[in-house]
Enzyme design. Structure first.
Site, PDB file in Angstrom:
ATOM      1  N   CYS A  75       0.859  -1.170   0.000  1.00 25.01           N
ATOM      2  CA  CYS A  75       0.000   0.000   0.000  1.00 25.01           C
ATOM      3  C   CYS A  75       0.899   1.225   0.000  1.00 25.01           C
ATOM      4  CB  CYS A  75      -0.867  -0.046   1.245  1.00 25.01           C
ATOM      5  SG  CYS A  75      -1.869   1.396   1.437  1.00 25.01           S
ATOM      6  N   GLY A  76       0.899   1.957  -1.096  1.00 26.10           N
ATOM      7  CA  GLY A  76       1.832   3.075  -1.265  1.00 26.10           C
ATOM      8  C   GLY A  76       1.526   4.283  -0.394  1.00 26.10           C
ATOM      9  N   ASN A  77       0.258   4.727  -0.416  1.00 26.06           N
ATOM     10  CA  ASN A  77      -0.093   5.839   0.469  1.00 26.06           C
ATOM     11  C   ASN A  77       0.018   5.397   1.916  1.00 26.06           C
ATOM     12  OD1 ASN A  77      -0.790   7.928  -1.373  1.00 26.06           O
ATOM     13  ND2 ASN A  77      -2.630   6.780  -1.880  1.00 26.06           N
ATOM     14  N   ASN A 163       1.284  -5.646  -5.635  1.00 29.13           N
ATOM     15  CA  ASN A 163      -0.158  -5.863  -5.815  1.00 29.13           C
ATOM     16  C   ASN A 163      -0.521  -5.617  -7.289  1.00 29.13           C
ATOM     17  OD1 ASN A 163       0.247  -3.088  -5.650  1.00 29.13           O
ATOM     18  ND2 ASN A 163      -1.461  -2.691  -4.288  1.00 29.13           N
ATOM     19  N   HIS A 165      -2.205  -4.333 -10.761  1.00 25.03           N
ATOM     20  CA  HIS A 165      -2.811  -3.129 -11.337  1.00 25.03           C
ATOM     21  C   HIS A 165      -3.084  -3.326 -12.814  1.00 25.03           C
ATOM     22  CE1 HIS A 165      -2.229  -0.535  -7.834  1.00 25.03           C
ATOM     23  NE2 HIS A 165      -1.158  -1.271  -7.615  1.00 25.03           N
ATOM     24  N   ASN A 196      -6.584  -3.986  -8.928  1.00 21.43           N
ATOM     25  CA  ASN A 196      -6.814  -2.545  -8.831  1.00 21.43           C
ATOM     26  C   ASN A 196      -6.882  -2.037 -10.267  1.00 21.43           C
ATOM     27  OD1 ASN A 196      -6.316  -2.007  -5.808  1.00 21.43           O
ATOM     28  ND2 ASN A 196      -4.497  -3.174  -6.388  1.00 21.43           N
ATOM     29  N   GLU A 214     -10.140   0.614  -6.433  1.00 16.45           N
ATOM     30  CA  GLU A 214      -9.222  -0.278  -5.714  1.00 16.45           C
ATOM     31  C   GLU A 214      -9.847  -1.618  -5.378  1.00 16.45           C
ATOM     32  OE1 GLU A 214      -7.029   0.910  -2.277  1.00 16.45           O
ATOM     33  OE2 GLU A 214      -6.675   2.896  -3.099  1.00 16.45           O
ATOM     34  N   CYS A 223      -4.115   6.484  -4.690  1.00 16.22           N
ATOM     35  CA  CYS A 223      -3.549   5.141  -4.605  1.00 16.22           C
ATOM     36  C   CYS A 223      -2.088   5.238  -5.021  1.00 16.22           C
ATOM     37  CB  CYS A 223      -4.322   4.194  -5.514  1.00 16.22           C
ATOM     38  SG  CYS A 223      -3.654   2.529  -5.579  1.00 16.22           S
ATOM     39  N   GLY A 224      -1.191   5.028  -4.080  1.00 10.93           N
ATOM     40  CA  GLY A 224       0.241   5.199  -4.345  1.00 10.93           C
ATOM     41  C   GLY A 224       0.808   4.128  -5.254  1.00 10.93           C
ATOM     42  N   GLY A 226      -0.887   2.451  -7.300  1.00 13.27           N
ATOM     43  CA  GLY A 226      -1.554   2.674  -8.588  1.00 13.27           C
ATOM     44  C   GLY A 226      -0.900   3.794  -9.385  1.00 13.27           C
TER      45      GLY A 226
HETATM   46  O1  ZDP Z   1      -4.062  -4.008  -3.730  1.00 14.81           O
HETATM   47  C1  ZDP Z   1      -5.034  -3.691  -3.043  1.00 14.81           C
HETATM   48  O2  ZDP Z   1      -5.853  -4.539  -2.656  1.00 14.81           O
HETATM   49  C2  ZDP Z   1      -5.199  -2.210  -2.669  1.00 14.81           C
HETATM   50  N1  ZDP Z   1      -6.548  -1.935  -2.277  1.00 14.81           N
HETATM   51  C3  ZDP Z   1      -4.227  -1.926  -1.557  1.00 14.81           C
HETATM   52  C4  ZDP Z   1      -4.151  -0.492  -1.177  1.00 14.81           C
HETATM   53  C5  ZDP Z   1      -3.358   0.321  -2.180  1.00 14.81           C
HETATM   54  C6  ZDP Z   1      -3.341   1.781  -1.854  1.00 14.81           C
HETATM   55  N2  ZDP Z   1      -4.397   2.533  -2.315  1.00 14.81           N
HETATM   56  C7  ZDP Z   1      -2.023   2.442  -2.250  1.00 14.81           C
HETATM   57  O3  ZDP Z   1      -1.884   3.630  -1.965  1.00 14.81           O
HETATM   58  O4  ZDP Z   1      -1.138   1.819  -2.769  1.00 14.81           O
HETATM   59  C8  ZDP Z   1      -3.530   1.998  -0.454  1.00 14.81           C
END
Ligand code: ZDP
Length: 280
Positions: A75-77, A163, A165, A196, A214, A223-224, A226
């Site tokens: 999770c980037g953010n 994750n 994308h 995502n 997401e 979304c970081g 993303g």
């Molecule tokens: O991969 C997932 O299931 C995302 N929902 C994780 C969270 C990603 C997020 N928005 C980010 O900032 O990378 C928090």
């Protein structure tokens, strides 16, 4: 049971941070996380993040539950908020650079003098088997591949930041009916771990607008991972410079895909909002 928490957000992507340093397992179950994230019956958040003891010589381990209770790899953010959170927990002994163990490998956030957090997000993974997606053979990349969703053909590029994308470029990001089509991308049969999905409007090679659906959290303001994946897709399809501002509904992130080490660097804010005690 009463549990202390701190609420943070990174460009409106908001998280409940939990000091989990005394145990190597999250002190909240996925079911409890769903309730805590509920915006009417709980605290309200896009996810719950745990600061656990470090593994394999790292400073800390980060784990996260999405608002639907599923567990993403990264999770980037969230990791910017995580760095600000542990820096505050450590007080005067705080460092500026942290090595964080995640399910996507070691990620390295750095506290900058201006209060922003710059994160070494690692090397993007591009093979279909790594996304994962059945859109190509396991050792092939998915770049500008047609995908049928909601009766339309979309050209998609797939990137894993740990994750999954799925990125698609559009003329007008504001016109995308995210609520209607987001779930159809997320649950499409070509994505066995769900995905995502980012919709990107390239304004200039160094400035793009993004909206995101997401996995496990739906529409979020930022979304970081993303934003990083989208810049990679922009470079791979010849649309973007290797350094660009990604404008999200919650504000801008600066993303750079380094030519030197092929790693992604994300710079953005992490804002503490409040602390409290939840009953779980
Ligand atoms: O991969 C997932 O299931 C995302 N929902 C994780 C969270 C990603 C997020 N928005 C980010 O900032 O990378 C928090």
């Amino acid at each position: 049971m009463a549990m202390e928490f701190t609420k943070y957000h990174g460009l409106g992507n908001d998280f409940i941070l939990i000091d989990n340093r005394s145990s190597s397992e999250p002190i909240v179950t996925p079911e409890q996380a769903v309730k805590l994230c509920d915006r009417h019956f709980g605290i309200g958040a896009d996810g719950v993040i745990f600061a656990l003891p470090g593994e394999n010589g790292t400073d800390y381990t980060m784990r996260i539950f999405n608002s639907d209770g599923s567990e993403p790899e990264m999770c980037g953010n969230g990791i910017r908020c995580f760095a600000a959170f542990v820096a505050e927990l450590e007080g005067s002994s705080q460092k500026s650079l942290y090595r964080i163990h995640t399910l996507a490998g070691v990620i390295t956030p750095q506290m900058m003098p201006d209060g922003q957090v710059k994160v070494d997000m690692g090397i993007p993974r591009l093979f279909a088997g790594e996304i994962p997606t059945s859109l190509a053979l396991v050792d092939e990349k998915v770049i500008n591949q047609p995908l049928e969703v909601a009766g339309q053909t979309w050209l998609v590029t797939c990137v894993s930041m740990g994750n999954p994308h799925c990125i698609t470029f559009v003329d007008d990001v504001a016109a995308i009916p995210l609520e209607a089509i987001g779930p159809q991308f997320e649950h499409h049969s070509v994505f066995p771990q769900r995905t995502n999905t980012e919709f990107i409007e390239v304004v200039r090679p160094d400035y793009v607008k993004m909206r995101v659906w997401e996995r496990g959290a739906g529409i979020t303001l930022a979304c970081g991972t993303g934003a990083c994946a989208s810049l990679v897709a922009g470079v791979l399809t010849g649309r973007c410079d290797r350094k660009a501002t990604v404008e999200l509904p919650g504000g801008p992130l600066l993303i750079e895909w380094s030519e030197v080490d092929q790693r992604l660097y994300m710079t953005g804010p992490a804002q503490k909002v409040f602390t409290g005690t939840a009953i779980i």
